[in-house]
Design a protein around this motif. Sequence first.
Motif, short mmCIF file in Angstrom:
data_model
loop_
_atom_site.label_atom_id
_atom_site.label_comp_id
_atom_site.label_asym_id
_atom_site.label_seq_id
_atom_site.Cartn_x
_atom_site.Cartn_y
_atom_site.Cartn_z
N GLU A 38 41.61 49.67 36.07
CA GLU A 38 42.70 50.02 35.42
C GLU A 38 43.58 48.66 35.15
O GLU A 38 43.07 47.54 35.89
CB GLU A 38 43.65 50.79 36.52
CG GLU A 38 45.13 51.36 36.12
CD GLU A 38 45.87 51.84 37.33
OE1 GLU A 38 46.87 52.35 36.79
OE2 GLU A 38 45.55 52.13 38.17
N ILE A 39 44.28 48.90 34.09
CA ILE A 39 45.02 47.52 33.55
C ILE A 39 46.58 47.92 33.82
O ILE A 39 46.98 48.92 33.02
CB ILE A 39 44.68 47.21 32.25
CG1 ILE A 39 43.22 46.59 32.36
CG2 ILE A 39 45.52 45.82 31.98
CD1 ILE A 39 42.57 46.03 30.76
N LYS A 40 47.17 47.26 34.56
CA LYS A 40 48.79 47.60 34.80
C LYS A 40 49.55 46.36 34.14
O LYS A 40 49.32 45.35 34.59
CB LYS A 40 49.22 47.81 36.12
CG LYS A 40 48.51 48.96 36.88
CD LYS A 40 49.02 49.36 38.41
CE LYS A 40 48.45 50.41 39.13
NZ LYS A 40 48.86 50.43 40.52
N ILE A 41 50.74 47.15 33.57
CA ILE A 41 51.62 45.98 33.18
C ILE A 41 52.96 46.22 33.81
O ILE A 41 53.24 47.55 33.80
CB ILE A 41 52.11 46.13 31.62
CG1 ILE A 41 50.70 46.25 30.85
CG2 ILE A 41 52.79 45.03 31.10
CD1 ILE A 41 49.84 44.76 30.85
N VAL A 42 53.61 45.40 34.85
CA VAL A 42 54.47 45.62 35.25
C VAL A 42 55.62 44.43 35.27
O VAL A 42 55.45 43.52 34.64
CB VAL A 42 54.22 45.79 37.01
CG1 VAL A 42 53.23 46.94 37.43
CG2 VAL A 42 53.84 44.36 37.37
N ASN A 43 56.99 44.68 35.50
CA ASN A 43 58.15 43.63 35.66
C ASN A 43 58.06 43.05 36.88
O ASN A 43 57.31 43.36 37.81
CB ASN A 43 59.49 44.57 35.06
CG ASN A 43 59.76 45.56 36.27
OD1 ASN A 43 59.17 45.54 37.40
ND2 ASN A 43 60.68 46.33 35.68
N ASN A 45 60.03 43.53 39.22
CA ASN A 45 60.23 44.23 40.46
C ASN A 45 58.94 45.11 40.76
O ASN A 45 59.08 46.04 41.55
CB ASN A 45 61.38 44.96 40.23
CG ASN A 45 62.82 44.36 40.01
OD1 ASN A 45 62.74 43.46 40.85
ND2 ASN A 45 63.52 44.72 39.03
N GLY A 46 57.93 44.88 40.11
CA GLY A 46 56.81 45.84 40.33
C GLY A 46 56.99 47.09 39.68
O GLY A 46 56.04 47.99 40.13
N GLU A 47 57.63 47.48 38.78
CA GLU A 47 57.76 48.72 38.02
C GLU A 47 57.05 48.69 36.93
O GLU A 47 57.03 47.74 35.95
CB GLU A 47 59.24 48.89 37.75
CG GLU A 47 60.25 48.99 38.90
CD GLU A 47 61.61 49.00 38.54
OE1 GLU A 47 61.99 48.66 37.16
OE2 GLU A 47 62.63 49.24 39.13
N ASP A 93 52.49 36.30 34.70
CA ASP A 93 51.45 35.97 35.89
C ASP A 93 50.50 37.35 35.99
O ASP A 93 50.70 38.34 35.37
CB ASP A 93 52.16 35.87 37.30
CG ASP A 93 51.51 35.22 38.26
OD1 ASP A 93 50.24 34.70 37.73
OD2 ASP A 93 52.00 35.05 39.59
N ALA A 94 49.51 36.98 36.52
CA ALA A 94 48.38 38.15 36.92
C ALA A 94 47.58 37.90 37.99
O ALA A 94 47.53 36.88 38.59
CB ALA A 94 47.44 38.03 35.56
N ARG A 95 47.20 39.23 38.52
CA ARG A 95 46.42 39.03 39.51
C ARG A 95 45.34 40.39 39.62
O ARG A 95 45.49 41.17 38.58
CB ARG A 95 47.30 39.31 40.93
CG ARG A 95 48.05 40.62 41.16
CD ARG A 95 48.90 40.46 42.40
NE ARG A 95 49.07 42.12 42.59
CZ ARG A 95 50.39 42.34 42.12
NH1 ARG A 95 51.04 41.67 41.16
NH2 ARG A 95 50.83 43.42 42.45
N THR A 108 52.22 40.66 35.52
CA THR A 108 53.54 40.88 35.44
C THR A 108 54.29 39.95 34.32
O THR A 108 53.78 38.95 34.25
CB THR A 108 53.95 39.98 37.02
OG1 THR A 108 53.21 40.85 38.20
CG2 THR A 108 55.52 40.35 37.11
N VAL A 109 55.08 40.86 33.80
CA VAL A 109 55.48 40.30 32.35
C VAL A 109 57.07 40.43 32.14
O VAL A 109 57.28 41.59 32.57
CB VAL A 109 54.69 40.75 31.16
CG1 VAL A 109 55.21 40.41 29.86
CG2 VAL A 109 53.07 40.39 31.40
N VAL A 110 57.58 39.57 31.73
CA VAL A 110 58.92 39.56 31.41
C VAL A 110 59.25 39.36 29.99
O VAL A 110 58.86 38.19 29.55
CB VAL A 110 59.94 39.08 32.19
CG1 VAL A 110 61.45 38.99 31.62
CG2 VAL A 110 60.03 39.35 33.72
#
Length: 822
Positions: A38-43, A45-47, A93-95, A108-110
């Motif tokens: 899976e590849i997730k994109i979050v802000n 706040n982790g949303e 950032d990425a993990r 994690t992207v803004v």
Amino acid sequence: MIMLWAMIRFFGPIMKKALSIFILLLSAAAVSAETISEIKIVNQNGESYNISSVAAFTSFKVGEQVPSRDVILSSIAVDVNRMRESGRYSYVDARMELDGEEVTLIYTVVSKYRLRRLEIVGGKKSGRRIKKKSELEIGQFADDSTFEQAAAKIKEAYRDYWYPDAKVTWEERRNDEMGTVDVVLKIDPGEKLAVRKIRFAGDNKIEEKTWYQRAGSAVVPEFLKKKKDIVQAKDLRKQMQQKQKSWVPLWSRITGSGKYKAEMVDADVFALKSFYMNNGFLDVRISDPVLDDTKPKKAKLIFNIDEGRRYRVGKITLSGMEKFEEKELRRGIRLRRGDIAKYESIEAGSESIRAFYGNRGYIRSSVRPVFDADSDTGIVDIRYEIEEGEIGYIQAVNINGNERTEDRVIRRELVMYPGEKYNRSRVRVSENRLRNLNYFEIVTINHEPAGESNKYDLNVQVKEKPTGQFSAGIGFSSVDNLVGYIELSQGNFNWKTWPPVGAGQKFSIRATLGTERNDLDIKFVEPWFLDRQLSLGVDLFHHEARYFSESYDQKNDGMRLSLGKSLSRFTRGRLSYTMELYDVFDVPYYASPLIKAEEGKRSSSGMDYTWTYDTRDHFFNPSRGNKTTITPYFAGGPLGGETDIYGARIRSAHYWPLIGDMIFNLRGEIEAVEAFGSSKRDAERNPNSYGEGVPLFDRMFLGGPNTLRGYKFREVGPYDAQYGDYVGGNSSAFLTAELTYPIWNKIRGALFYDWGFVNADSWDFNPSYNPETNSGYNDDWGIGLRLDLPGFPLRLDYAWPIKYYDHQGSGGRFNFQIGHQF
């Protein structure tokens, strides 16, 4: 066929086994591979949310198998850097998260917003001009930091418009669905303010002279003026970065003098205090200045200064030394009883003692001057308190901060090595050598304990600066008229890598196009050829000159190879080989037969050796020292080519500082050349030949801004009166005496005398007039200005001939040149 069948029988079983092993290895690799589940994109706040643009920067897709986790980590690090460099995101950032053999990548992207509308409210300047100063553009990606930077740029622009207290705020309206932002920049310019006067109040004897008093004082030589314990206000203002407004409005606009700079206050207070202490006022107190802006356009900046007593040196004593005698330590202290107690001279004494110990291995020695001042008598006794420390040895030399420059480029400039006894002077020499490379903004070398009691590591810390440069411009001189140029250079070049940076080589390419000249120069220098302190230079060039004479033009195409080496602290040697093809063309029918005979192409293959002695205190605008070069040269003979000549040239310039910051310079040159071999034989057979076989391009001419300034360029020397052409000579000498004196900041006046001659024959240095060649010595005198503008040094001279001949004319001549004279 029989042989083929035999090979199959022999190699078949081996190939079958190899294939089985290969399949097993592939299976094992597939089993150990990681799968991107899976590849997730979050802000922040982790949303989770969807930003389709991120997909363009990710290295993997869902379901993709990756050989190892190390590959994943290195790949997502590249993804993060690419996203940051794109300018589309405020934060990236990425993990990765692991679940057995399945991997989830989380970015994690803004995201920034696209600027849809920009509005400027308030202010004294047009909105269009301020928008340009903000550097904001409709359609760009923007966030709070973007607007903060824009506000800072607008404030800086208003400071340039004389509004030091301008305030800029902004309001933004975001549209999350559209991903756009509208911003309104609100400007409160405050009062327009100019510092008309800088005043000094308090308990002091500061003398403020009017302009006519200063003018009268200026004509009195410095050594005739009565010395007083009085500080001149103009000397204090010279120390400051804040300047008062000039009485010439245009000059204030050009220089910015009078603009109030609040951030300079601390630096100016420190500079004023240093000035006083370095003039013996050890008790001086200076408070922060007060700005009197009751009349904003004629504001006054007032410094309160309590000078105290000006001290002279009394007794000088030393304490704390055990391993050396006091007389050894005193040798480096230049202070004497009765001298003005200048703080810099006192500190220089401390430094000399530190250097004495440091050069003998005492790595932790310290020196502290202690003052015992008597304000009634104005005498201060000075005691240097010494802590000797211990002898230290270097265990390792560590280098940090060099991201582009190779370690070896730095290490080869160091003059201290592991295992040696610490030496403070050699550390300072190493620092200076690294600074002189001009690769680094900051260079420091510090020591730290390495574990054992007397072992220390040296840490070389550098901060790199840009070493590549692209420049273009337009110049003008009285010789080659209007010239445009474009240049690309790299001072820390590396021909083996891309980008080509880091090996300490130098490379430049420069093209010049003008009304009287066209040039192309490509230069490469390896300063450590074969890992020795031996410089290798390679030059390729094309030079086309149309200003040598009205009777011909000249082109030079060629290459030069050179090897250079430092021979001592002040001397250097360089051996060069040059191969050139000369072309003398566009010779009119009315030209002298002596020039017509030179028309056409001719090759030259030659060598020269240059010995240089240089003790000048500055490369540009020196005030003391000497530079002398001696250059023997020859071409042809065993080196081939169509030109057989030999000769020698000696140049020397000496500088003496005089009273009142005046500088006297004596500069001269002497040179002779002679043909031999086929060049001389051909000349003897040709009735139109001139110069004893020395070709036109190797003959000598004088006249112009760099030699005899009262005459046109190359119009001193043998002259063909019948055709009106200067034809050059085989021997020459000239001498220049010049006195420069300060007029104003970065502007100096000049008074000079030039003398010189060119003779037709080789090794003929008789300056008397020769009727056969219509030449003898010439001289002139003149006045000039030297404007040392950053990147744009100007030399303006006007000279009048003294000894001249009818064909040269008696009128004065103006010379204009950009650049420094060597």
